[in-house]
Design a protein around this motif. Sequence first.
Motif, PDB file in Angstrom:
ATOM      1  N   LEU A 161      -0.878   9.825  10.542  1.00  0.00           N
ATOM      2  CA  LEU A 161      -1.646   8.724   9.975  1.00  0.00           C
ATOM      3  C   LEU A 161      -0.764   7.490   9.778  1.00  0.00           C
ATOM      4  O   LEU A 161      -1.190   6.354  10.043  1.00  0.00           O
ATOM      5  CB  LEU A 161      -2.263   9.143   8.642  1.00  0.00           C
ATOM      6  N   ALA A 162       0.476   7.713   9.361  1.00  0.00           N
ATOM      7  CA  ALA A 162       1.407   6.595   9.196  1.00  0.00           C
ATOM      8  C   ALA A 162       1.704   5.927  10.528  1.00  0.00           C
ATOM      9  O   ALA A 162       1.797   4.689  10.608  1.00  0.00           O
ATOM     10  CB  ALA A 162       2.701   7.094   8.548  1.00  0.00           C
TER      11      ALA A 162
ATOM     12  N   SER B 254      -1.875  -1.677   9.463  1.00  0.00           N
ATOM     13  CA  SER B 254      -2.828  -1.547   8.360  1.00  0.00           C
ATOM     14  C   SER B 254      -2.126  -1.027   7.105  1.00  0.00           C
ATOM     15  O   SER B 254      -1.639   0.115   7.078  1.00  0.00           O
ATOM     16  CB  SER B 254      -3.963  -0.592   8.749  1.00  0.00           C
ATOM     17  N   GLN B 255      -2.080  -1.845   6.070  1.00  0.00           N
ATOM     18  CA  GLN B 255      -1.493  -1.413   4.806  1.00  0.00           C
ATOM     19  C   GLN B 255      -2.335  -0.345   4.128  1.00  0.00           C
ATOM     20  O   GLN B 255      -1.801   0.530   3.436  1.00  0.00           O
ATOM     21  CB  GLN B 255      -1.313  -2.615   3.874  1.00  0.00           C
ATOM     22  N   ILE B 256      -3.642  -0.394   4.314  1.00  0.00           N
ATOM     23  CA  ILE B 256      -4.527   0.612   3.722  1.00  0.00           C
ATOM     24  C   ILE B 256      -4.204   1.996   4.272  1.00  0.00           C
ATOM     25  O   ILE B 256      -4.108   2.979   3.525  1.00  0.00           O
ATOM     26  CB  ILE B 256      -6.003   0.267   3.988  1.00  0.00           C
TER      27      ILE B 256
ATOM     28  N   ALA C 118      -1.426   7.399   4.034  1.00  0.00           N
ATOM     29  CA  ALA C 118      -0.388   8.316   4.495  1.00  0.00           C
ATOM     30  C   ALA C 118       0.572   8.676   3.370  1.00  0.00           C
ATOM     31  O   ALA C 118       1.011   9.823   3.237  1.00  0.00           O
ATOM     32  CB  ALA C 118       0.381   7.695   5.657  1.00  0.00           C
ATOM     33  N   MET C 119       0.908   7.688   2.533  1.00  0.00           N
ATOM     34  CA  MET C 119       1.792   7.952   1.398  1.00  0.00           C
ATOM     35  C   MET C 119       1.183   8.965   0.430  1.00  0.00           C
ATOM     36  O   MET C 119       1.866   9.876  -0.049  1.00  0.00           O
ATOM     37  CB  MET C 119       2.086   6.644   0.648  1.00  0.00           C
ATOM     38  N   VAL C 120      -0.102   8.792   0.131  1.00  0.00           N
ATOM     39  CA  VAL C 120      -0.775   9.698  -0.806  1.00  0.00           C
ATOM     40  C   VAL C 120      -0.888  11.096  -0.209  1.00  0.00           C
ATOM     41  O   VAL C 120      -0.757  12.108  -0.922  1.00  0.00           O
ATOM     42  CB  VAL C 120      -2.162   9.144  -1.185  1.00  0.00           C
ATOM     43  N   LEU C 121      -1.120  11.178   1.084  1.00  0.00           N
ATOM     44  CA  LEU C 121      -1.305  12.472   1.741  1.00  0.00           C
ATOM     45  C   LEU C 121      -0.011  13.275   1.843  1.00  0.00           C
ATOM     46  O   LEU C 121      -0.032  14.501   1.829  1.00  0.00           O
ATOM     47  CB  LEU C 121      -1.879  12.248   3.146  1.00  0.00           C
TER      48      LEU C 121
ATOM     49  N   ILE D  48       2.387   6.030  -3.682  1.00  0.00           N
ATOM     50  CA  ILE D  48       2.158   4.791  -2.933  1.00  0.00           C
ATOM     51  C   ILE D  48       3.251   3.764  -3.198  1.00  0.00           C
ATOM     52  O   ILE D  48       3.076   2.582  -2.927  1.00  0.00           O
ATOM     53  CB  ILE D  48       0.776   4.183  -3.265  1.00  0.00           C
ATOM     54  N   SER D  49       4.378   4.210  -3.751  1.00  0.00           N
ATOM     55  CA  SER D  49       5.483   3.291  -4.021  1.00  0.00           C
ATOM     56  C   SER D  49       6.671   3.510  -3.094  1.00  0.00           C
ATOM     57  O   SER D  49       7.445   2.576  -2.864  1.00  0.00           O
ATOM     58  CB  SER D  49       5.949   3.438  -5.477  1.00  0.00           C
TER      59      SER D  49
END
Length: 313
Positions: free
Chosen positions: A123-124, A132-134, A139-142, A245-246
């Motif tokens: 996804l990343a 796409s930043q969204i 991807a970060m959350v997953l 997400i950081s």
Amino acid sequence: MTSPTRMTDRVVEALTGDPAVSQLAVLRGASVRPEGDIVLADVAREATDDIVERLSALGIPESGTIHIEPVTTWMSRAGLDAERRTPGAGADAVVWAEVTQRAYEETELNWTYLAFMTLATLLASVAIVVDSQILVIGAMVLGPEFVAIAALGLALVRRRRGLFTGAARTLVVGFAVAIAVSTIAALAARALGWVTVEDVTGKRPGTSFIYSPDKWSFIVALIAAAAGVLSLTSAKVGGLSGVFISVTTVPAAGNVALGIAFGARHELLGSAAQLAVNVSGMVIAGWFTLALQQAIGNRMARHRRRVLARQRG
């Protein structure tokens, strides 16, 4: 607790005189394996770790079981009085047995971990191609890597060599498999003409931070990891999504895969550096935060024992 009959009286004695224990019940002969008794105790969270250590010193984990279950809702005057008598705050108290068990469970290298890691990295990679930043945030959350990174700091603080080895193996293998699968997918997309070199090496204002590490990358990793460790060890766990997400670990891995597939050396090296900076910063912050919590917890436990000794004396 399940306790062999020969040990139950010592368990009850250890719990009876402790003001942090508000309720105590003994079911004689209720345990079949091991043959013995079941002891139930309501304990203020602030004293849980200290009491668990005392019960462990009696040998209960070797001969029976200590089962720790947080109570989300309770109504008890005795329980309220026990909390008030126990030094410290429940939200600040760390139950190390709970934290350590969770670290072992969530750093196990299994197909579920590898699947989440691979899907997050794929996804990343898509997020980077379409800028796409969204999708990067998704991807970060997953990505499931944070607990494994935090487990490295926990292993250093609690001196658990097996946990450190297992967490490091899970991280290395997880990232390696995810990058390998994402590289194969990127090569397939290149062969089909879906993604071009320009998509990878061209200007990407929304996702250029992924391969451009700087001092802020390290600082953000320190802050995010400290907050994440507090969420994992505290009774208040609302901050983990903010941690996910950081930090730019999974997106960096996705860009490494794209760099390999398209021979983009600048993106490859920059993303690898970003990944190393974030992981190292998170390990350092996790270790420091846990070490500080352990030092504070030990001090509170010593204070509680002195209070107990004065009351008994």
